[in-house]
Scaffold this active site. Structure first.
Site, PDB file in Angstrom:
ATOM      1  N   PRO A 179       0.828  -1.210   0.000  1.00 44.14           N
ATOM      2  CA  PRO A 179       0.000   0.000   0.000  1.00 44.14           C
ATOM      3  C   PRO A 179       0.855   1.249   0.000  1.00 44.14           C
ATOM      4  CG  PRO A 179       0.050  -1.002   2.156  1.00 44.14           C
ATOM      5  CD  PRO A 179       0.768  -1.937   1.256  1.00 44.14           C
ATOM      6  N   SER A 231     -10.513  -4.061   0.311  1.00 42.53           N
ATOM      7  CA  SER A 231     -11.958  -3.844   0.418  1.00 42.53           C
ATOM      8  C   SER A 231     -12.740  -4.677  -0.598  1.00 42.53           C
ATOM      9  CB  SER A 231     -12.271  -2.358   0.220  1.00 42.53           C
ATOM     10  OG  SER A 231     -11.855  -1.961  -1.070  1.00 42.53           O
ATOM     11  N   GLU A 252      -9.014 -11.815  -0.077  1.00 45.94           N
ATOM     12  CA  GLU A 252      -9.297 -11.701   1.355  1.00 45.94           C
ATOM     13  C   GLU A 252      -9.892 -10.321   1.555  1.00 45.94           C
ATOM     14  OE1 GLU A 252      -6.861 -11.523   5.208  1.00 45.94           O
ATOM     15  OE2 GLU A 252      -5.656 -12.456   3.644  1.00 45.94           O
ATOM     16  N   LEU A 253     -11.218 -10.225   1.648  1.00 40.71           N
ATOM     17  CA  LEU A 253     -11.888  -8.920   1.575  1.00 40.71           C
ATOM     18  C   LEU A 253     -12.456  -8.521   2.941  1.00 40.71           C
ATOM     19  CD1 LEU A 253     -13.493  -9.521  -1.925  1.00 40.71           C
ATOM     20  CD2 LEU A 253     -11.205  -8.685  -1.370  1.00 40.71           C
ATOM     21  N   CYS A 286      -9.575  -6.702   9.608  1.00 41.25           N
ATOM     22  CA  CYS A 286     -10.706  -7.258   8.840  1.00 41.25           C
ATOM     23  C   CYS A 286     -11.564  -8.193   9.687  1.00 41.25           C
ATOM     24  CB  CYS A 286     -10.215  -7.952   7.569  1.00 41.25           C
ATOM     25  SG  CYS A 286      -8.962  -9.174   7.886  1.00 41.25           S
TER      26      CYS A 286
HETATM   27  P1  NAD Z   1      -9.608   1.195  -0.653  1.00 45.91           P
HETATM   28  O1  NAD Z   1     -10.666   0.291  -1.131  1.00 45.91           O
HETATM   29  O2  NAD Z   1      -9.355   2.458  -1.386  1.00 45.91           O
HETATM   30  O3  NAD Z   1      -8.200   0.449  -0.578  1.00 45.91           O
HETATM   31  C1  NAD Z   1      -8.048  -0.772   0.107  1.00 45.91           C
HETATM   32  C2  NAD Z   1      -6.699  -1.368  -0.301  1.00 45.91           C
HETATM   33  O4  NAD Z   1      -6.736  -1.753  -1.663  1.00 45.91           O
HETATM   34  C3  NAD Z   1      -5.522  -0.400  -0.194  1.00 45.91           C
HETATM   35  O5  NAD Z   1      -4.426  -1.128   0.316  1.00 45.91           O
HETATM   36  C4  NAD Z   1      -5.255   0.061  -1.636  1.00 45.91           C
HETATM   37  O6  NAD Z   1      -3.879   0.291  -1.864  1.00 45.91           O
HETATM   38  C5  NAD Z   1      -5.703  -1.132  -2.419  1.00 45.91           C
HETATM   39  N1  NAD Z   1      -6.294  -0.791  -3.715  1.00 45.91           N
HETATM   40  C6  NAD Z   1      -7.224   0.157  -3.974  1.00 45.91           C
HETATM   41  N2  NAD Z   1      -7.558   0.162  -5.282  1.00 45.91           N
HETATM   42  C7  NAD Z   1      -6.818  -0.812  -5.851  1.00 45.91           C
HETATM   43  C8  NAD Z   1      -6.706  -1.312  -7.166  1.00 45.91           C
HETATM   44  N3  NAD Z   1      -7.465  -0.833  -8.174  1.00 45.91           N
HETATM   45  N4  NAD Z   1      -5.828  -2.307  -7.421  1.00 45.91           N
HETATM   46  C9  NAD Z   1      -5.079  -2.825  -6.426  1.00 45.91           C
HETATM   47  N5  NAD Z   1      -5.143  -2.417  -5.145  1.00 45.91           N
HETATM   48  C10 NAD Z   1      -6.006  -1.421  -4.865  1.00 45.91           C
HETATM   49  O7  NAD Z   1      -9.977   1.501   0.847  1.00 45.91           O
HETATM   50  P2  NAD Z   1      -9.216   2.299   1.976  1.00 45.91           P
HETATM   51  O8  NAD Z   1      -9.941   3.554   2.242  1.00 45.91           O
HETATM   52  O9  NAD Z   1      -7.755   2.336   1.788  1.00 45.91           O
HETATM   53  O10 NAD Z   1      -9.499   1.263   3.130  1.00 45.91           O
HETATM   54  C11 NAD Z   1     -10.780   1.114   3.678  1.00 45.91           C
HETATM   55  C12 NAD Z   1     -11.448  -0.164   3.314  1.00 45.91           C
HETATM   56  O11 NAD Z   1     -10.515  -1.131   2.894  1.00 45.91           O
HETATM   57  C13 NAD Z   1     -12.115  -0.732   4.537  1.00 45.91           C
HETATM   58  O12 NAD Z   1     -13.469  -0.466   4.477  1.00 45.91           O
HETATM   59  C14 NAD Z   1     -11.839  -2.215   4.513  1.00 45.91           C
HETATM   60  O13 NAD Z   1     -12.955  -2.931   4.121  1.00 45.91           O
HETATM   61  C15 NAD Z   1     -10.830  -2.400   3.446  1.00 45.91           C
HETATM   62  N6  NAD Z   1      -9.596  -3.018   3.923  1.00 45.91           N
HETATM   63  C16 NAD Z   1      -9.628  -4.327   4.222  1.00 45.91           C
HETATM   64  C17 NAD Z   1      -8.499  -4.947   4.661  1.00 45.91           C
HETATM   65  C18 NAD Z   1      -8.490  -6.402   5.002  1.00 45.91           C
HETATM   66  O14 NAD Z   1      -7.616  -6.827   5.740  1.00 45.91           O
HETATM   67  N7  NAD Z   1      -9.396  -7.201   4.470  1.00 45.91           N
HETATM   68  C19 NAD Z   1      -7.338  -4.217   4.818  1.00 45.91           C
HETATM   69  C20 NAD Z   1      -7.332  -2.852   4.505  1.00 45.91           C
HETATM   70  C21 NAD Z   1      -8.481  -2.265   4.027  1.00 45.91           C
END
Ligand code: NAD
Length: 477
Positions: A179, A231, A252-253, A286
């Protein structure tokens, strides 16, 4: 403690560390202060092409490397992670915000992942099918191919290690995209692998704009497997991209973990356990316990005890001694959580503790909302922050209905001393993982994954390793 930030933010492509050279830069922010502390270079399309080419060559080399040699590299990387744990944990806390003790335990857990995968790799067995005609059929397992691994910022070192360790152990090459919030601690992890002797092209690190990097890598015929943690919307998007190339996926969402608290539990003991767990990593987990369904006879005592314990949590910079909870990881999170709390309060929820943003950085107070109706957004969308929501239930069937009412199905928890009740609910709850009287769901040897919208496939355990293997049947007459 000093807040000095001494990170190597290079990309690691084809065995070389690359920095600057006119690449676009992205700010790295200390979330506790909201201040930019460095800038990380973003991979260009040419960088990604170079990484893909190297990953193809690295795969050919690595799959042909004896498992003992692969295991030795992983074991050495684990040892280096332990040796450098203090420095890596310091970077992790500065970039992500979690208290230093949590960061140290994350690095220790990451080392365990490499050790476990190194040992388990020698136990990848096939089987022989014997036919009466003398024909024999062999079933063998082979590494699936180069992997594109996208890991999130909440456990940046552990979740990147959880993809690298099994994939490398079985002979895949990996391009890791960490990230953008936490490039320094992820780079330090990659540096351990490089110093342990991983050959060029076998493990690579690219920082970059997530959508641009994932589209570029997944579209390449070199990549045979996509592993993502993050996410639900992004996971669905990546699944569609992977479908075009019929690529293997592990997704893993998000989750929205229910916690069913029955009136036969030891209430004080349960509260002492659940409150720190809710606010671990500021709820950005998560499998964070979030929807607390409490049997009606003990409901009021539960929410009062929860609120009292929540008020005792000290928030602050993760590097300061005595900090129980740090800030949220990025500027988006406090805004999102404030909106969820306001919406719940406007629909009748009682704010029993916290409820407000901090004055500086990306802080949000540890918060408990009671009597939250199903119509509140927070009862339907994962808060991914330091907010617990509570509502009463009547019977076991009622509790199971409430637990299963969402499309999420990752972690779930129950507190009860009644074995029959525990067995019934463990069967009935729609989730990839159930913790009964415990929150310990994540271990190197255990499968970790979800059902329904929470994902596809397992990370961890032999199931996680299997996900980087393809099965081949060879028939001989
Ligand atoms: P986000 O959806 O913008 O990003 C989540 C993650 O996905 C980040 O690490 C980002 O770098 C990556 N990402 C985003 N768009 C991508 C793409 N097109 N291709 C590849 N990677 C991409 O959300 P956010 O605001 O950073 O985080 C909040 C949400 O993310 C939370 O609501 C939660 O559900 C989710 N999340 C889940 C986990 C988990 O362990 N399952 C971890 C971190 C975030």
């Amino acid at each position: 403690m000093t807040h000095s930030y001494d990170a190597d933010l290079s990309l690691f492509i084809n065995g070389s560390w690359k920095l600057g050279e006119g690449r676009d830069l992205f700010p790295v922010v200390d979330p506790a202060r909201g201040e930019t502390i460095a800038e990380v270079p973003m991979a260009t399309p040419a960088d990604l092409d170079e990484a893909l080419d190297a990953a193809a060559k690295g795969f050919a080399l690595w799959r042909a490397t004896p498992v003992e040699q692969r295991a030795a590299v992983l074991k050495k990387a684990a040892a280096l992670l332990r040796e450098r744990a203090d420095a890596i944990a310091h970077l992790l806390t500065l970039e992500q915000g979690k208290p230093l003790a949590e960061a140290r335990s994350e690095v220790a857990g990451s080392a365990q992942l490499f050790d476990w995968a190194a040992e388990e790799a020698s136990r990848i067995y096939g089987r022989v099918l014997v036919r009466p005609t003398g024909q024999r059929s062999m079933v063998i397992k082979q590494p699936v191919g180069p992997v594109a691994a996208f890991s999130p910022w909440n456990f940046p070192v552990y979740l990147m290690a959880k993809k690298l360790a099994p994939a490398l152990a079985v002979g895949c090459s990996v391009i890791a995209k960490p990230p953008e919030e936490t490039p320094g601690c992820c780079g330090a992890l990659m540096r351990c692998l490089a110093d342990a002797g991983v050959p060029a092209g076998v493990a690579q690190l690219v920082h970059g704009v997530p959508d641009a990097v994932s589209r570029h890598l997944i579209a390449s015929p070199v990549i045979r497997k996509v592993s993502f943690t993050g996410s639900i919307p992004v996971g669905k998007h990546l699944m569609k991209l992977a479908a075009d190339g019929v690529k293997r996926i592990t997704m893993e969402l998000g989750g929205h973990a229910p916690v069913l608290v029955f009136d036969d539990c030891d209430l004080d003991k349960t509260l002492d356990m659940v409150v720190p767990q809710k606010f671990r990593n500021a709820g950005q987990v998560c499998v964070s316990p979030t929807r607390f369904y409490v049997q009606e006879g003990i409901y009021e005592r539960f929410v009062e005890g929860f609120a009292a314990r929540t008020a005792g949590i000290k928030t602050g910079h993760g590097l300061e001694a005595g900090t129980g909870m740090g800030p949220l990881a990025n500027v988006r999170r406090p805004q999102a959580i404030a909106a969820l709390v306001e919406d719940a309060a406007s629909k009748g929820a009682r704010v029993m503790a916290g409820g407000r943003r901090g004055n500086e950085g990306f802080f949000f107070q540890p918060t408990l909302l009671a009597d939250v109706p199903d119509t509140a957004d927070i009862m339907n969308n994962e808060p991914f922050g330091p907010v617990a929501v509570a509502a009463p239930f009547t019977t076991l069937d009622d509790a199971i209905l409430k637990a299963n009412r969402l499309p999420h199905g990752l972690g779930s928890f129950a507190f009860t001393e009644n074995l029959r009740q525990a067995n019934l609910l463990a069967d009935a709850v729609e989730a990839g993982m159930v913790g009964i009287n415990t929150f310990a769901l994540s271990a190197a040897d255990a499968p970790f994954g979800g059902v329904k919208d929470s994902g596809f496939g397992s990370a961890g355990g032999v199931e996680g390793m299997e996900s980087y293997l393809a099965t081949k049947a060879i028939h001989m007459a």
